[in-house]
Design a protein around this motif. Sequence first.
Motif, PDB file in Angstrom:
ATOM      1  N   GLU A   1       0.827  -1.206   0.000  1.00  0.00           N
ATOM      2  CA  GLU A   1       0.000   0.000   0.000  1.00  0.00           C
ATOM      3  C   GLU A   1       0.865   1.261   0.000  1.00  0.00           C
ATOM      4  O   GLU A   1       0.574   2.225  -0.710  1.00  0.00           O
ATOM      5  N   ARG A   2       1.928   1.260   0.792  1.00  0.00           N
ATOM      6  CA  ARG A   2       2.824   2.430   0.852  1.00  0.00           C
ATOM      7  C   ARG A   2       3.507   2.637  -0.488  1.00  0.00           C
ATOM      8  O   ARG A   2       3.652   3.755  -0.964  1.00  0.00           O
ATOM      9  N   TRP A   3       3.981   1.550  -1.101  1.00  0.00           N
ATOM     10  CA  TRP A   3       4.612   1.642  -2.425  1.00  0.00           C
ATOM     11  C   TRP A   3       3.606   2.213  -3.429  1.00  0.00           C
ATOM     12  O   TRP A   3       3.932   3.139  -4.176  1.00  0.00           O
ATOM     13  N   SER A   4       2.391   1.667  -3.443  1.00  0.00           N
ATOM     14  CA  SER A   4       1.359   2.125  -4.390  1.00  0.00           C
ATOM     15  C   SER A   4       1.041   3.601  -4.197  1.00  0.00           C
ATOM     16  O   SER A   4       0.891   4.343  -5.176  1.00  0.00           O
ATOM     17  N   ALA A   5       0.965   4.036  -2.951  1.00  0.00           N
ATOM     18  CA  ALA A   5       0.657   5.439  -2.660  1.00  0.00           C
ATOM     19  C   ALA A   5       1.799   6.361  -3.093  1.00  0.00           C
ATOM     20  O   ALA A   5       1.572   7.558  -3.316  1.00  0.00           O
ATOM     21  N   SER A   6       3.004   5.826  -3.249  1.00  0.00           N
ATOM     22  CA  SER A   6       4.165   6.624  -3.649  1.00  0.00           C
ATOM     23  C   SER A   6       4.302   6.753  -5.161  1.00  0.00           C
ATOM     24  O   SER A   6       5.137   7.521  -5.640  1.00  0.00           O
ATOM     25  N   CYS A   7       3.522   5.997  -5.909  1.00  0.00           N
ATOM     26  CA  CYS A   7       3.544   6.096  -7.369  1.00  0.00           C
ATOM     27  C   CYS A   7       2.813   7.363  -7.795  1.00  0.00           C
ATOM     28  O   CYS A   7       1.772   7.699  -7.234  1.00  0.00           O
ATOM     29  N   LEU A   8       3.367   8.057  -8.783  1.00  0.00           N
ATOM     30  CA  LEU A   8       2.728   9.257  -9.318  1.00  0.00           C
ATOM     31  C   LEU A   8       2.386   9.026 -10.782  1.00  0.00           C
ATOM     32  O   LEU A   8       3.270   8.735 -11.587  1.00  0.00           O
ATOM     33  N   ASP A   9       1.095   9.122 -11.095  1.00  0.00           N
ATOM     34  CA  ASP A   9       0.629   8.902 -12.471  1.00  0.00           C
ATOM     35  C   ASP A   9       1.118   7.573 -13.031  1.00  0.00           C
ATOM     36  O   ASP A   9       1.507   7.483 -14.194  1.00  0.00           O
ATOM     37  N   GLY A  10       1.111   6.544 -12.195  1.00  0.00           N
ATOM     38  CA  GLY A  10       1.515   5.215 -12.630  1.00  0.00           C
ATOM     39  C   GLY A  10       3.008   5.002 -12.723  1.00  0.00           C
ATOM     40  O   GLY A  10       3.453   3.927 -13.122  1.00  0.00           O
ATOM     41  N   VAL A  11       3.807   5.994 -12.364  1.00  0.00           N
ATOM     42  CA  VAL A  11       5.267   5.877 -12.410  1.00  0.00           C
ATOM     43  C   VAL A  11       5.764   5.418 -11.047  1.00  0.00           C
ATOM     44  O   VAL A  11       5.420   6.016 -10.024  1.00  0.00           O
ATOM     45  N   PRO A  12       6.566   4.341 -11.007  1.00  0.00           N
ATOM     46  CA  PRO A  12       7.073   3.855  -9.727  1.00  0.00           C
ATOM     47  C   PRO A  12       7.863   4.933  -8.982  1.00  0.00           C
ATOM     48  O   PRO A  12       8.466   5.814  -9.596  1.00  0.00           O
ATOM     49  N   PRO A  13       7.870   4.851  -7.662  1.00  0.00           N
ATOM     50  CA  PRO A  13       8.566   5.861  -6.861  1.00  0.00           C
ATOM     51  C   PRO A  13      10.082   5.797  -7.038  1.00  0.00           C
ATOM     52  O   PRO A  13      10.631   4.791  -7.477  1.00  0.00           O
ATOM     53  N   ASP A  14      10.718   6.909  -6.678  1.00  0.00           N
ATOM     54  CA  ASP A  14      12.178   6.924  -6.640  1.00  0.00           C
ATOM     55  C   ASP A  14      12.617   6.816  -5.186  1.00  0.00           C
ATOM     56  O   ASP A  14      11.801   6.895  -4.269  1.00  0.00           O
ATOM     57  N   ARG A  15      13.909   6.650  -4.979  1.00  0.00           N
ATOM     58  CA  ARG A  15      14.454   6.437  -3.638  1.00  0.00           C
ATOM     59  C   ARG A  15      14.358   7.679  -2.764  1.00  0.00           C
ATOM     60  O   ARG A  15      14.445   7.578  -1.547  1.00  0.00           O
TER      61      ARG A  15
ATOM     62  N   THR B   1      11.571   9.717  -2.904  1.00  0.00           N
ATOM     63  CA  THR B   1      10.160   9.724  -2.536  1.00  0.00           C
ATOM     64  C   THR B   1       9.870   8.669  -1.474  1.00  0.00           C
ATOM     65  O   THR B   1       9.163   8.924  -0.506  1.00  0.00           O
ATOM     66  N   LEU B   2      10.386   7.495  -1.671  1.00  0.00           N
ATOM     67  CA  LEU B   2      10.197   6.379  -0.735  1.00  0.00           C
ATOM     68  C   LEU B   2      11.571   6.069  -0.146  1.00  0.00           C
ATOM     69  O   LEU B   2      12.290   5.200  -0.609  1.00  0.00           O
ATOM     70  N   ASP B   3      11.935   6.835   0.865  1.00  0.00           N
ATOM     71  CA  ASP B   3      13.290   6.756   1.402  1.00  0.00           C
ATOM     72  C   ASP B   3      13.407   5.784   2.576  1.00  0.00           C
ATOM     73  O   ASP B   3      12.426   5.211   3.039  1.00  0.00           O
TER      74      ASP B   3
END
Length: 154
Positions: free
Chosen positions: A25-39, A41-43
């Motif tokens: 859920e945390r990973w999904s919430a960190s995605c922006l416009d379907g783009v996976p998060p970067d390190r 954003t999700l540190d």
Amino acid sequence: MTDSPDQQVDVLPPSTDGRARALLERWSASCLDGVPPDRETLDVFELRPWLGHISIYEALDGGADFQIRLEGSRVSQMTGEDWTGRRASQVDERFGTELVAIMRGVIRTGSPSLHITRIYQREFHRAVRMLLPMRSRPGAPVDQIFMALYLDPK
């Protein structure tokens, strides 16, 4: 379950550890416009509750292979081995798996891949494995995969 060590699933089974669900859920919430998060954003500070269960794989040569940059301490405890510095192709060679091919798909699609798998070193144990695509820095392509592993209590 089939004889294959890995069974891909579309959703996490009901028996999945709540911490695994929370990480997804945390990973999904960190995605922006379907783009996976970067390190950034999700540190590491946000990931603190899950750190021992995460191994970081980094794509080599555009996904020809993946180097294990860090093996989570809980992952090492579950498997009895620390694979830090080794490659996903070595996992495939040793255990007859298709981890490199699965990870290539994760890099290509930018979508997570969920599995019920056996702990290769301890065949009587099953686990939920999540492969979560990441970007090492803002603006970068997907070039890392966070592999999260949680024992399946079933």
